[in-house]
Design a protein around this motif. Sequence first.
Motif, mmCIF file in Angstrom:
data_model
loop_
_atom_site.group_PDB
_atom_site.id
_atom_site.type_symbol
_atom_site.label_atom_id
_atom_site.label_comp_id
_atom_site.label_asym_id
_atom_site.label_seq_id
_atom_site.Cartn_x
_atom_site.Cartn_y
_atom_site.Cartn_z
ATOM 1 N N LYS A 37 0.957 -1.280 -0.249
ATOM 2 C CA LYS A 37 0.387 -0.176 0.319
ATOM 3 C C LYS A 37 0.776 1.670 0.469
ATOM 4 C CE LYS A 37 -3.055 0.110 3.059
ATOM 5 N NZ LYS A 37 -3.700 -0.315 4.373
ATOM 6 N N GLU A 38 2.151 1.662 0.647
ATOM 7 C CA GLU A 38 2.721 2.384 1.080
ATOM 8 C C GLU A 38 3.618 2.815 -0.012
ATOM 9 O OE1 GLU A 38 6.417 3.282 4.246
ATOM 10 O OE2 GLU A 38 6.541 1.543 3.192
ATOM 11 N N ASP A 39 3.765 1.807 -1.364
ATOM 12 C CA ASP A 39 4.245 1.619 -3.100
ATOM 13 C C ASP A 39 3.595 2.378 -3.807
ATOM 14 O OD1 ASP A 39 6.358 1.427 -4.655
ATOM 15 O OD2 ASP A 39 5.553 -0.752 -4.473
ATOM 16 N N LEU A 40 1.896 1.766 -2.919
ATOM 17 C CA LEU A 40 0.597 2.118 -4.666
ATOM 18 C C LEU A 40 0.767 3.728 -3.962
ATOM 19 C CD1 LEU A 40 -1.158 -0.690 -4.305
ATOM 20 C CD2 LEU A 40 -0.041 -0.484 -6.662
ATOM 21 N N ALA A 41 0.994 3.696 -2.755
ATOM 22 C CA ALA A 41 0.331 5.220 -3.012
ATOM 23 C C ALA A 41 1.486 6.366 -3.387
ATOM 24 C CB ALA A 41 0.301 5.877 -1.032
ATOM 25 N N GLU A 42 2.482 6.069 -3.268
ATOM 26 C CA GLU A 42 3.572 6.866 -3.267
ATOM 27 C C GLU A 42 3.751 6.971 -5.150
ATOM 28 O OE1 GLU A 42 8.628 6.969 -3.826
ATOM 29 O OE2 GLU A 42 7.571 5.167 -2.957
ATOM 30 N N TRP A 43 3.234 5.822 -6.271
ATOM 31 C CA TRP A 43 3.372 5.937 -7.556
ATOM 32 C C TRP A 43 2.313 6.739 -7.625
ATOM 33 C CZ3 TRP A 43 -0.890 2.565 -9.504
ATOM 34 C CH2 TRP A 43 -0.689 1.944 -10.966
ATOM 35 N N LEU A 44 0.662 6.468 -6.837
ATOM 36 C CA LEU A 44 -0.481 6.996 -7.449
ATOM 37 C C LEU A 44 0.012 8.513 -7.111
ATOM 38 C CD1 LEU A 44 -2.944 4.706 -5.766
ATOM 39 C CD2 LEU A 44 -2.625 5.397 -8.136
ATOM 40 N N GLY A 46 2.563 10.452 -7.529
ATOM 41 C CA GLY A 46 3.169 10.699 -8.519
ATOM 42 C C GLY A 46 2.865 10.427 -9.528
ATOM 43 N N LEU A 47 1.789 10.343 -10.165
ATOM 44 C CA LEU A 47 0.928 10.269 -11.375
ATOM 45 C C LEU A 47 -0.533 10.978 -11.157
ATOM 46 C CD1 LEU A 47 0.457 6.872 -12.233
ATOM 47 C CD2 LEU A 47 1.467 8.289 -13.671
ATOM 48 N N TYR A 48 -0.810 11.578 -9.591
ATOM 49 C CA TYR A 48 -2.350 12.454 -10.121
ATOM 50 C C TYR A 48 -2.216 13.669 -8.937
ATOM 51 C CZ TYR A 48 -3.412 8.344 -13.105
ATOM 52 O OH TYR A 48 -3.967 7.697 -14.149
ATOM 53 N N SER A 49 -1.352 13.699 -7.662
ATOM 54 C CA SER A 49 -1.100 13.960 -6.972
ATOM 55 C C SER A 49 -2.683 14.362 -5.805
ATOM 56 C CB SER A 49 -1.206 15.694 -7.069
ATOM 57 O OG SER A 49 -0.018 15.943 -7.814
ATOM 58 N N MET A 58 -7.601 3.537 0.883
ATOM 59 C CA MET A 58 -8.878 3.090 0.447
ATOM 60 C C MET A 58 -10.105 4.691 0.874
ATOM 61 S SD MET A 58 -8.652 -0.007 0.133
ATOM 62 C CE MET A 58 -10.478 -0.859 0.048
ATOM 63 N N ASP A 59 -10.225 5.355 1.106
ATOM 64 C CA ASP A 59 -10.549 6.319 2.180
ATOM 65 C C ASP A 59 -10.079 7.437 0.279
ATOM 66 O OD1 ASP A 59 -11.420 5.771 3.799
ATOM 67 O OD2 ASP A 59 -9.953 7.017 5.213
ATOM 68 N N LYS A 60 -9.388 7.183 -0.122
ATOM 69 C CA LYS A 60 -9.027 8.202 -0.981
ATOM 70 C C LYS A 60 -9.536 7.672 -2.788
ATOM 71 C CE LYS A 60 -6.813 12.103 0.123
ATOM 72 N NZ LYS A 60 -7.436 13.140 0.003
ATOM 73 N N ALA A 66 -10.118 8.239 -9.391
ATOM 74 C CA ALA A 66 -8.945 7.725 -9.346
ATOM 75 C C ALA A 66 -8.805 6.867 -10.237
ATOM 76 C CB ALA A 66 -8.023 7.749 -8.428
ATOM 77 N N LEU A 67 -9.332 6.119 -10.217
ATOM 78 C CA LEU A 67 -8.820 3.910 -10.569
ATOM 79 C C LEU A 67 -9.533 3.999 -12.547
ATOM 80 C CD1 LEU A 67 -10.229 1.654 -7.767
ATOM 81 C CD2 LEU A 67 -7.893 2.719 -8.715
ATOM 82 N N CYS A 68 -10.787 4.826 -12.448
ATOM 83 C CA CYS A 68 -11.172 5.119 -13.932
ATOM 84 C C CYS A 68 -10.250 6.165 -14.994
ATOM 85 C CB CYS A 68 -12.569 5.473 -14.003
ATOM 86 S SG CYS A 68 -14.109 4.276 -13.283
#
Length: 221
Positions: A37-44, A46-49, A58-60, A66-68
Motif C-alpha cells: 500500500k505504501e508503494d502504491l500510494a507513492e506511485w499514485l 506521483g501520477l495524480y497528486s 482506501m478512502d482516497k 482515480a481508478l477510472c
Amino acid sequence: MGELLENYGLQTGSVMLLEPRALRPFKTSEEYLYAMKEDLAEWLNGLYSLNITVDCFMDKLETGVALCEHANKVRKAAQDYKARHPNKKKLFTLYDVPDEHVPWRQDAKPGTFFARDNVHNFISWCRKLGIIDCLLFETEDLVARKNEKSVVLCLLEVARRGARFGMAAPLLVQFEREIDRDIAKDQRQEIKIQDSGDVFAACDVDGCASDTQPAGREPVV
C-alpha cells in the motif's frame, strides 16, 4: 539489481522509475500488505497528486474516480505505444488493452451509487484487460473495506500492464521487471554457451576426420 538502484528517478528502458526507499524484510503478511500500500500510494501520488497515504489509501480510492482516470491513462498510453511501435504485434497480442473509454462520474461521493458504479466500471475494464479472477476485486471489497488485499493486488497488476507501455511503475513492479531482465539475460548467455559448445564439438569431429587416411591409401611409415 545494482543497475536499478543506480537509476532511481530516471528513465530506464520504457519504465519511469520512482524514488528509492530502503528495503526491509517482512515478518507477517500484514507488514507486506502495508508495504504494498505504501508503494502504491507513492506511485499514485506521483501520477495524480492525490495526497494519498497508507492510512487513507482506501478512502482516497473508494469513489472510483482515480481508478477510472488511471484506466483511461493506461488506454491512452497503449494507443500511443502502438502508434510508435507498430511492429511489436506480439506485445499487443499478449497484453491487449480495450480501446473503449472508461466512463465515470467525477462528482461521485463516497458510499453513493455513483461511487459504486465508478468502481464497477473500473473492475469491468480490468476484466476486459485480461486480468485473471484471482487478481480482481469486488466493488464492496473497496467501498465497504471487505478485502484490502484484493484491491492492492489488482492495482499492482494494472501497474504491471501500464509499465509495459512506458507508464510510471511502483517500486515493486520495477524490481520485478529488473529481475525478469536479469533472468532473460542469463538465459541468453546460457544459449550462447550451449551454441558455442556445439560448434566446438563439431570442430573436434571435423579435426578427427581430417586426421584419418583417405580410403585405399596405405599409411606412410
